[in-house]
Design an enzyme around this catalytic site. Structure first.
Site, PDB file in Angstrom:
ATOM      1  N   ASP A 269      -6.061   5.506  -4.363  1.00  0.00           N
ATOM      2  CA  ASP A 269      -6.171   4.388  -3.417  1.00  0.00           C
ATOM      3  C   ASP A 269      -5.116   3.383  -3.862  1.00  0.00           C
ATOM      4  O   ASP A 269      -5.297   2.667  -4.848  1.00  0.00           O
ATOM      5  CB  ASP A 269      -7.578   3.766  -3.448  1.00  0.00           C
TER       6      ASP A 269
ATOM      7  N   ARG B 238     -24.067  -1.170  -2.825  1.00  0.00           N
ATOM      8  CA  ARG B 238     -23.206  -0.975  -1.651  1.00  0.00           C
ATOM      9  C   ARG B 238     -23.899  -0.081  -0.635  1.00  0.00           C
ATOM     10  O   ARG B 238     -23.871   1.139  -0.719  1.00  0.00           O
ATOM     11  CB  ARG B 238     -21.880  -0.346  -2.075  1.00  0.00           C
TER      12      ARG B 238
ATOM     13  N   ASP C 287       0.856  -1.204   0.000  1.00  0.00           N
ATOM     14  CA  ASP C 287       0.000   0.000   0.000  1.00  0.00           C
ATOM     15  C   ASP C 287       0.890   1.253   0.000  1.00  0.00           C
ATOM     16  O   ASP C 287       0.673   2.171  -0.798  1.00  0.00           O
ATOM     17  CB  ASP C 287      -0.881   0.043   1.262  1.00  0.00           C
TER      18      ASP C 287
ATOM     19  N   HIS D 217     -18.493  -4.655   5.450  1.00  0.00           N
ATOM     20  CA  HIS D 217     -18.448  -3.450   4.608  1.00  0.00           C
ATOM     21  C   HIS D 217     -19.776  -3.110   3.939  1.00  0.00           C
ATOM     22  O   HIS D 217     -19.932  -2.018   3.407  1.00  0.00           O
ATOM     23  CB  HIS D 217     -17.379  -3.596   3.515  1.00  0.00           C
TER      24      HIS D 217
ATOM     25  N   GLU E 167      -5.017   7.689   0.224  1.00  0.00           N
ATOM     26  CA  GLU E 167      -5.529   7.038   1.439  1.00  0.00           C
ATOM     27  C   GLU E 167      -4.471   6.973   2.548  1.00  0.00           C
ATOM     28  O   GLU E 167      -4.794   7.163   3.720  1.00  0.00           O
ATOM     29  CB  GLU E 167      -6.005   5.608   1.126  1.00  0.00           C
TER      30      GLU E 167
ATOM     31  N   ASP F 239     -12.247   5.346  -2.839  1.00  0.00           N
ATOM     32  CA  ASP F 239     -12.842   4.013  -3.022  1.00  0.00           C
ATOM     33  C   ASP F 239     -13.806   3.979  -4.201  1.00  0.00           C
ATOM     34  O   ASP F 239     -14.338   2.909  -4.525  1.00  0.00           O
ATOM     35  CB  ASP F 239     -13.609   3.580  -1.758  1.00  0.00           C
TER      36      ASP F 239
ATOM     37  N   ILE G  81      -3.894   0.565  -2.763  1.00  0.00           N
ATOM     38  CA  ILE G  81      -4.478  -0.781  -2.876  1.00  0.00           C
ATOM     39  C   ILE G  81      -5.892  -0.675  -2.333  1.00  0.00           C
ATOM     40  O   ILE G  81      -6.094  -0.436  -1.145  1.00  0.00           O
ATOM     41  CB  ILE G  81      -3.713  -1.867  -2.089  1.00  0.00           C
ATOM     42  N   ASP G  82      -6.837  -0.803  -3.220  1.00  0.00           N
ATOM     43  CA  ASP G  82      -8.232  -0.832  -2.787  1.00  0.00           C
ATOM     44  C   ASP G  82      -8.590  -2.304  -2.618  1.00  0.00           C
ATOM     45  O   ASP G  82      -8.355  -3.102  -3.533  1.00  0.00           O
ATOM     46  CB  ASP G  82      -9.112  -0.165  -3.845  1.00  0.00           C
TER      47      ASP G  82
ATOM     48  N   THR H  23      -7.510  -4.048   0.393  1.00  0.00           N
ATOM     49  CA  THR H  23      -6.284  -4.608   0.986  1.00  0.00           C
ATOM     50  C   THR H  23      -6.536  -6.027   1.524  1.00  0.00           C
ATOM     51  O   THR H  23      -5.664  -6.892   1.440  1.00  0.00           O
ATOM     52  CB  THR H  23      -5.756  -3.680   2.109  1.00  0.00           C
TER      53      THR H  23
ATOM     54  N   LYS I 222     -15.326  -4.450  -8.633  1.00  0.00           N
ATOM     55  CA  LYS I 222     -16.778  -4.529  -8.824  1.00  0.00           C
ATOM     56  C   LYS I 222     -17.226  -3.542  -9.915  1.00  0.00           C
ATOM     57  O   LYS I 222     -18.087  -3.838 -10.723  1.00  0.00           O
ATOM     58  CB  LYS I 222     -17.513  -4.243  -7.496  1.00  0.00           C
TER      59      LYS I 222
ATOM     60  N   SER J 233     -12.904  -4.696  -3.518  1.00  0.00           N
ATOM     61  CA  SER J 233     -12.340  -3.554  -4.258  1.00  0.00           C
ATOM     62  C   SER J 233     -13.197  -3.027  -5.407  1.00  0.00           C
ATOM     63  O   SER J 233     -14.293  -3.514  -5.657  1.00  0.00           O
ATOM     64  CB  SER J 233     -10.948  -3.894  -4.808  1.00  0.00           C
TER      65      SER J 233
HETATM   66  N1  LIG Z   1     -17.160  -0.265   7.673  1.00  0.00           N
HETATM   67  C1  LIG Z   1     -16.962  -0.075   6.399  1.00  0.00           C
HETATM   68  N2  LIG Z   1     -18.011   0.041   5.559  1.00  0.00           N
HETATM   69  C2  LIG Z   1     -17.829   0.229   4.250  1.00  0.00           C
HETATM   70  N3  LIG Z   1     -16.619   0.321   3.669  1.00  0.00           N
HETATM   71  C3  LIG Z   1     -15.543   0.218   4.452  1.00  0.00           C
HETATM   72  C4  LIG Z   1     -15.657   0.024   5.842  1.00  0.00           C
HETATM   73  N4  LIG Z   1     -14.415  -0.051   6.345  1.00  0.00           N
HETATM   74  C5  LIG Z   1     -13.570   0.116   5.325  1.00  0.00           C
HETATM   75  N5  LIG Z   1     -14.240   0.290   4.180  1.00  0.00           N
HETATM   76  C6  LIG Z   1     -13.703   0.555   2.870  1.00  0.00           C
HETATM   77  O1  LIG Z   1     -13.963  -0.549   2.022  1.00  0.00           O
HETATM   78  C7  LIG Z   1     -12.888  -0.613   1.096  1.00  0.00           C
HETATM   79  C8  LIG Z   1     -12.824  -1.949   0.487  1.00  0.00           C
HETATM   80  O2  LIG Z   1     -14.051  -2.099  -0.116  1.00  0.00           O
HETATM   81  P1  LIG Z   1     -14.468  -3.412  -0.699  1.00  0.00           P
HETATM   82  O3  LIG Z   1     -15.716  -3.222  -1.453  1.00  0.00           O
HETATM   83  O4  LIG Z   1     -13.296  -3.977  -1.403  1.00  0.00           O
HETATM   84  O5  LIG Z   1     -14.750  -4.257   0.570  1.00  0.00           O
HETATM   85  S1  LIG Z   1     -14.574  -5.735   0.626  1.00  0.00           S
HETATM   86  O6  LIG Z   1     -13.185  -5.999   0.954  1.00  0.00           O
HETATM   87  O7  LIG Z   1     -15.032  -6.389  -0.566  1.00  0.00           O
HETATM   88  O8  LIG Z   1     -15.445  -5.972   1.703  1.00  0.00           O
HETATM   89  C9  LIG Z   1     -11.711  -0.314   1.913  1.00  0.00           C
HETATM   90  O9  LIG Z   1     -10.724   0.163   1.040  1.00  0.00           O
HETATM   91  P2  LIG Z   1      -9.180  -0.201   1.309  1.00  0.00           P
HETATM   92  O10 LIG Z   1      -8.892   0.333   2.678  1.00  0.00           O
HETATM   93  O11 LIG Z   1      -8.507   0.572   0.229  1.00  0.00           O
HETATM   94  O12 LIG Z   1      -9.026  -1.654   1.188  1.00  0.00           O
HETATM   95  C10 LIG Z   1     -12.208   0.749   2.881  1.00  0.00           C
HETATM   96  O13 LIG Z   1     -11.944   2.047   2.471  1.00  0.00           O
HETATM   97 MG   LIG Z   2     -10.156   1.436  -0.771  1.00  0.00          MG
HETATM   98 MG   LIG Z   3      -6.587   1.201   0.118  1.00  0.00          MG
HETATM   99 MG   LIG Z   4      -7.428   0.804   3.634  1.00  0.00          MG
END
Ligand SMILES: Nc1ncnc2c1ncn2[C@@H]1O[C@H](COP(=O)(O)OS(=O)(=O)O)[C@@H](OP(=O)(O)O)[C@H]1O
Ligand SMILES: [Mg+2]
Ligand SMILES: [Mg+2]
Ligand SMILES: [Mg+2]
Length: 330
Positions: free
Chosen positions: A122, A257, A46, A216, A69, A270, A124-125, A127, A243, A240
């Site tokens: 971002d 979402r 990241d 999430h 981020e 995101d 790494i979206d 992670t 989608k 990520s």
């Molecule tokens: N509580 C909550 N609710 C909604 N979203 C949140 C939450 N916490 C984190 N995040 C954000 O979700 C990002 C990852 O989204 P995804 O759609 O990939 O989620 S998942 O891993 O499939 O569940 C993730 O992005 P990255 O941190 O870049 O991985 C977060 O920004």
């Molecule tokens: Mg993200």
């Molecule tokens: Mg990220």
């Molecule tokens: Mg993150």
């Protein structure tokens, strides 16, 4: 062409950052994972990915604000982790000092005006998906007047249209959306392919996607919405902005979402890249009220709740279903 330099810079930066992520994954036993204050994971990849992208943006567009981020606080406290990041970054960005890398990660300006032109990153979206060896995306977008005008997604584990694993997608305002296959991660000599959303307007044939992580998104509410719309297929769960890539390339017709945690506001990085890629591929993205996403309100989408991305055809039907469920809950 308008935005030519922006596009070339962004594609190259995301290409390099995607290679860095794949490089870090080779050392998968030890991806240098640490927990952030919000308890979410962050890895050396990241930090490295954000450094590579920000270094490229600072060089090409020194006056543009970059909102990412990550920040370098953890690296400043952990020399060993910092060294690992430096090794990854030097392979992509050449001989560069630690100070330059840390400054690049923290490139964010103090005075931020989100109504003006800015980039959002971002590194790494998804992670958690990256750590599981599943879907993740390197996401970069250029935002002007609160709307993304250019978005690039590096998706090293996403199937390209030639059957190979890994692709880079981009959407450019007024120009359409395009995909390069996995080879593009090494060179952009490969041919780009214009992508478009699924043409089918029937709910029976539609596939919908949602977050992999239960924490999430409200999978139960998504299922209720799909039942009303008449979507029969089981959900396509992936991490990520892959989608958005699925909707833009016709592999899915709907992305839902609704955050599970009430009051959670989505972060701009995101969504910005994914939104323009879906729109330029012929799709539509709004919040659950049907309003456009407003990227001018700060680092979060303060004026929007719930995200709906579709192939356009199913958009109104899904919004109607959302309204029905809201009425029932009153
Ligand atoms: N509580 C909550 N609710 C909604 N979203 C949140 C939450 N916490 C984190 N995040 C954000 O979700 C990002 C990852 O989204 P995804 O759609 O990939 O989620 S998942 O891993 O499939 O569940 C993730 O992005 P990255 O941190 O870049 O991985 C977060 O920004
Ligand atoms: Mg993200
Ligand atoms: Mg990220
Ligand atoms: Mg993150």
């Amino acid at each position: 062409m308008l935005y030519q330099k922006e596009l070339e810079t962004a594609l190259n930066a995301v290409g390099k950052a995607s290679m860095l992520c794949q490089d870090a994954q080779k050392d998968f036993v030890n991806p240098g994972t640490v927990e952030k204050q919000d308890r979410s994971p962050v890895t050396i990849a990241d930090f490295g990915s954000q450094a590579v992208i920000n270094l490229a943006l600072i060089k090409a567009f020194p006056n543009d604000p970059v909102i990412g981020e990550e920040d370098s606080a953890i690296l400043k406290e952990n020399k060993e982790l910092c060294q690992k990041v430096m090794n990854l970054v030097r392979k992509q960005s050449g001989d560069i000092s630690e100070t330059q890398v840390l400054e690049a990660i923290d490139a964010e300006p103090i005075d931020k005006d989100f109504t003006r032109r800015f980039w959002t990153v971002d590194p790494i979206d998804g992670t958690k998906g990256f750590l599981r060896g599943e879907q993740y995306a390197v996401a970069l977008a250029l935002v002007e007047n609160g709307r993304p005008v250019l978005g690039v997604l590096g998706c090293p584990n996403f199937p390209a249209d030639n059957g190979k694993k890994g692709c880079i997608l981009y959407g450019l305002k007024g120009q359409g959306s395009f995909m390069y296959s996995s080879d593009a991660l090494k060179s952009f000599d490969t041919i780009e392919k214009k992508i478009s959303v699924a043409r089918d307007s029937s709910a029976e044939n539609a596939r919908f996607c949602e977050s992999f992580e239960k924490a999430h998104a409200s999978h139960d509410v998504h299922a209720q919405i799909c039942r009303i719309v008449g979507i029969k297929a089981s959900p396509f769960r992936m991490d990520s902005q892959a989608k958005y890539a699925a909707v833009a390339s016709g592999k899915a017709s709907v992305y839902l979402r609704l955050p599970r945690v009430k009051g959670y506001k989505e972060k701009i990085w995101d969504h910005a890249a994914g939104v323009i890629i879906v729109e330029e591929a012929g799709g539509r993205v709004t919040d659950f009220n049907g309003s456009a996403l407003d990227f001018s309100a700060g680092i979060s989408l303060l004026n929007n709740t719930g995200i709906l991305a579709t192939n356009s055809h199913l958009h109104e039907d899904v919004l109607k279903a959302i309204k029905i469920i809201r009425e029932q809950k009153k």
